[in-house]
Each structure stands twice: as structure tokens, then as C-alpha cells.
Design an enzyme around this catalytic site. Sequence first.
Site, mmCIF file in Angstrom:
data_model
loop_
_atom_site.group_PDB
_atom_site.id
_atom_site.type_symbol
_atom_site.label_atom_id
_atom_site.label_comp_id
_atom_site.label_asym_id
_atom_site.label_seq_id
_atom_site.Cartn_x
_atom_site.Cartn_y
_atom_site.Cartn_z
ATOM 1 N N GLU A 387 0.920 -1.126 0.058
ATOM 2 C CA GLU A 387 -0.056 0.083 -0.045
ATOM 3 C C GLU A 387 0.931 1.305 0.034
ATOM 4 O O GLU A 387 0.656 2.537 -0.601
ATOM 5 C CB GLU A 387 -1.042 -0.006 1.261
ATOM 6 C CG GLU A 387 -1.827 -1.288 1.221
ATOM 7 C CD GLU A 387 -2.781 -1.206 -0.019
ATOM 8 O OE1 GLU A 387 -3.013 -0.243 -0.640
ATOM 9 O OE2 GLU A 387 -3.367 -2.304 -0.063
ATOM 10 N N HIS A 514 -13.725 -6.661 -5.720
ATOM 11 C CA HIS A 514 -13.571 -5.745 -6.645
ATOM 12 C C HIS A 514 -14.758 -5.822 -7.778
ATOM 13 O O HIS A 514 -15.033 -5.089 -8.410
ATOM 14 C CB HIS A 514 -12.339 -6.341 -7.359
ATOM 15 C CG HIS A 514 -11.280 -6.021 -6.476
ATOM 16 N ND1 HIS A 514 -10.968 -6.776 -5.466
ATOM 17 C CD2 HIS A 514 -10.101 -4.947 -6.678
ATOM 18 C CE1 HIS A 514 -9.782 -6.411 -4.823
ATOM 19 N NE2 HIS A 514 -9.233 -5.338 -5.733
#
Length: 614
Positions: A387, A514
Site C-alpha cells: 500500500e 472488486h
Amino acid sequence: MIKTNSIAPLVLALAMASLYPLTASASSNSVKSTKQSKQAAPTVAEAEAFLKEAEQRLEKLSNSAQRADWVNQTHITDDTEAIAAQAGELALAAAGEIALASRRYNGLPLSADSKRKLMLLQLSLSISDAKDREEYTRLASAMSGEYGKAKYCRKPGDASSCLDLGQMEAIMATSRDPAVLKDVWVGWHQQSLKYKDSYAQFVALSNKGAKEMGFADTGSMWRAQYDMPPAAFAAESERLWLQVKPLYDSLHMYVRLKLRQTYGKDVVPKEGAIPAHLFGNMWSQSWENLYPLVKPQGQNASLDVGEVLKAKNIDAKAMTQLGEGFYTSLGMEKLPASFWEKSMLTKPRDREVVCHASAWDLDNLTDVRIKMCITPTTEDFLTIHHELGHIYYDLAYRKQPFLFKGGANGGFHEAIGDTVALSVTPAYLNKLGLLNEVPDASQDIGVLLHRALEKVSFLPFGYLVDQWRWKVYSGEAKPQDYDKVWWELREKYQGVKRPAPLEVNGFDAGAKYHVPANSAYAQYFIAHILQFQLHRALCREAGYVGPLNRCSIFENKKAGEKYQAMLSMGASRPWNEALKAVTGEEQMDATAILDYFAPLKVWLDAQNAVLSKE
């Protein structure tokens, strides 16, 4: 495991060959530009003025829409969903209007940068009907909220029996009872039935927007985001998959035979597809939780530092600071103070949130944040490195014009942190005090197998999710056939099968974040190719000589300088130019994966030859 998503998508997607969502505001001047197009031929000066004004508007609404989405995902209520949907609806209207207006300037002798900006602008949805826009954004926020709030209650009506996704993932990771695993797996996958109808409506509206911009459907628009025609991208993806398929096949066979030893022949077949609930992961997308079951005899080396993190009381912030330290060791800047003040690093006790790890850039300058529910595990430690790769990419290109504030393509944005995570070697962990000693090279097979269970296992899943959606968007897979097509693809590419009969009107694909979040997935497959290619090149830049899996660029300023130079390009140049800046190569190449895992491939094939005779 490294999580495969990097940011929680906005309901608006101004898809600019970039991972991060960008938004736009409605403009009466854009309307005027459209009207003027009927009166006089456009000029270069007019086009440049249009682009400047468009970027200003896009940046303004990007900030407000992303903030609304941040609040929604970190505090899920009906009100925050409505606020996010409203912000997205305004942004979507403006993005479509600007995209349509930008077509007027196609064909003018503009600078290379301006031509690229026009191209990027025109890779966005345009839903001209106000009611359709409102419904599109409402559905997007509602599905995201439903996913975040979903729970499986083992005893209907008994709140104490209800499990959220995080709790179910923990069971999937640790339980060795196939009945328990199957119950949890089926329980979670049933939750997506709640929004299947919403998803089908969303697909229809999304296709209307893509068609307004001249694409056959949304899938075609997504494939066009890679500086090549949609059909060429599909062919390129298949080429890359075929490069790595032999390695995956060897890993799959080994895992199947070892699981057969554990669960017996009645649960695991000797050949063919493996039941999906046995991989230690809700989606069978990464298999590292199986390592204790499949580890080589006599191999004690491991990248698992979870117990050390707990023993040393290294909390979520300290874990994140260790990740930051890798990037600063390459010569990159320290994270801004606001990052530490505004990020969500742990799960709040007082509200519903979306725990799926994500990285955010809320002002296109320095208000960068991550949203995670960090626990002291190796998985989360690696996820932090991933991240933060998004965050450092954001910071590196913040001086670019707004339309170039993005990755060279979506795969690049995903690959940056994963490339760094490949440098999380035993030697690196030893320097941090998380491993007492660096194992001898004779222990590398165990470490390589652990990483293959994380990385190689993901490749077909990363490839097939969008293959399924391309079929959905094109109409080849209709709502009544969603599950049929989904499991055909999963068996073909992953060698994974459903552990129970298909549900009537099922929607198993929707159990993956997703899909209801409408976040493109091919970028994760591309990222898994790129990260090894970038790692090989950066190791070469650092002057490293030796097995690729033992290389860490930690503390190497020379490699860091080359990496930072590429990051600062953002989306200003086609991705092959960004790739060449680091690797000297203009084509994606999966042979770096084969190089990295070469010793493991030899070992797997030898093991399979023995195990298959048992």
C-alpha cells in the site's frame, strides 16, 4: 499475502490508464464549447484553454468526491452512502460532459502532452441521462456498502453466531476441518446474492456510458486503457499467461497431491480441479496459508514474522513505520505528518468500515492515507509495503499536471509496492530484528515455495476475474449464467472447482470485493508480471549478483534513484516508456518470474514425480 487492491474505487471512474479514480465537476463552459463547435472550427489555442480549464475542474471535484468516499468507507451508514453517491453522480455528469466535449479537438496539431491528455479524457464513461447517472452512482454506493456490512449467520436470528468477512477469513486461514471450511465458504458466497440484481442493472448502465464514448461496452473501454487496442491487450494478457503457465501447473499439481495426503482421496482428487474451500483463502487466490501443510521436509526457513511482531508488541503504527523505513532507505521522502493523523490503521470498534486494504490520495498533493485493519501478521506486514508503494507513487508524481497524476497504467500502480515487497527477504527481516539469523542458501526452497504460494498462485485468478467481466459486459454471460461462466473460467485457468453445487441464481463472482466495487482487475495480473521484471532490473542496477530471490534493494540509493525517476513520470508517457526507464525493455516479460522461481520449478517437478506414484 499481499492484498490485490490498492484503493477503494469511487463510484465515478475517470479511467485514465491510471489506478486511482479521478473525478470531474459539471461545467457550463463545456456546454458552451460543444455549442461553439457547430459555429466555428476549433483552434489549437482553444484546445489548450479547454484542457487547462478541464484539469482545474477535475481536480476540484476529485478532492470532494474522494473525501466523500473516504468517509463512506470508514463509516458506513445510509447517510454516508447517500453522500458518496451524490458526490459521485455530480462527478460522473461532469466527467462525461468534459469527455464528450474533448472530442471536438481530436485531429488538431497539438503537443504530445496535450494529445495524451485528450486521449486520457476520452477513456471515461459518459452517462448523459440524469436519472441514469443518479441510479448508477446509487447502485455503486449501495453495493459497496452491502459488501462491507455483509455477515454470515450460522444460526439465523442469532446475532452471536454471525461472522464478518475478517472472522471468516481467519477461519479459512487456520482451520483444517473441511466441513467447517465448506460451511464458511458457502456462507460468505451466499451474501452476494443480495446485490446480484443491482449488479446486473449497474452493468447495463455502465455499458450505456461506455457506448456514449464510442466503445462497444465497458470491458472494451477497460482494455483500451493500456496504450493499445482492446483486442491487442487481450492477446498480450494471454501471451503473458502462457509464459508462466508451466510454473503454475507444477505448483498446482504439488499442492493438490499434498492436500490429498492431508484430507484424503474422498475430498481431493488425484487429478484435475481442487475444491475451492481448501486453499486457506476465501477466493483461492493466494495459498500461503497452506504452507504448514506443504512445506518441504527439513526446510525451516520462512518469511513468517507474525509471532515476532506479537512478541515485540509491534503495533499497527510501528509496522507501518517499518514499511516507511524501506522507502526512505532508498532516498525517498518521509511520509507527511497528515498521513499519521488521518489514516485508518486499525478497525474501529464503534462503526462499520470496509477493511479491505486500500491507499488514498485525497488532494492530489500530500494528503495521502491508507485504510487498513492491520493485525500483527506477515500478511499485513507485506500488505503495508504494498500500500505504501501507491502512496509513494502519488507523492512522486504530484508535480505533474492533473491528468498525468496516475500510474503509467493500472498495473504499474499495483506493481510499485509489490516490487518493494519482493525485497522483503530473510536478510532484510534480519536487519529489522524480525529474524534472528539469515538462513543458509540450502533453505531457499522453503522460502521460494512460500512466496510461490503467494505470488504464482495468484496469476490465473488475476487473469480470469476481468475475463469474466468482459464476458458479462459484452453480453456473452447473462445474469442467469453468471455462475456457470465464472466456474468454467476458474476450472480452466485455476484448476479450482466449486465445493458445492451451483446455487440457483447464484453470484459467486460478487463475493470478491472488486466485482461489486467495479474495480478493474486485470491490473493486478499485469502487476504480478511487472513486479518481477522491475525487481530484476533494480537488482541489476544495485549491482547485485546472485539468485534473484535473495536480492533486496533495501538501503540502495542507486536503485532508489532510478525507481523514483520512473515514479515521477506518472501517466505522462505511455507505459512502455516508463518500463524502459527502469528495465531498458519496452515489452512486458514474465521470464523474470521464471528466473526468480527457477530452483523451485526443478524441485516441484521432482516432488511431483514421486508423489504422483503414491
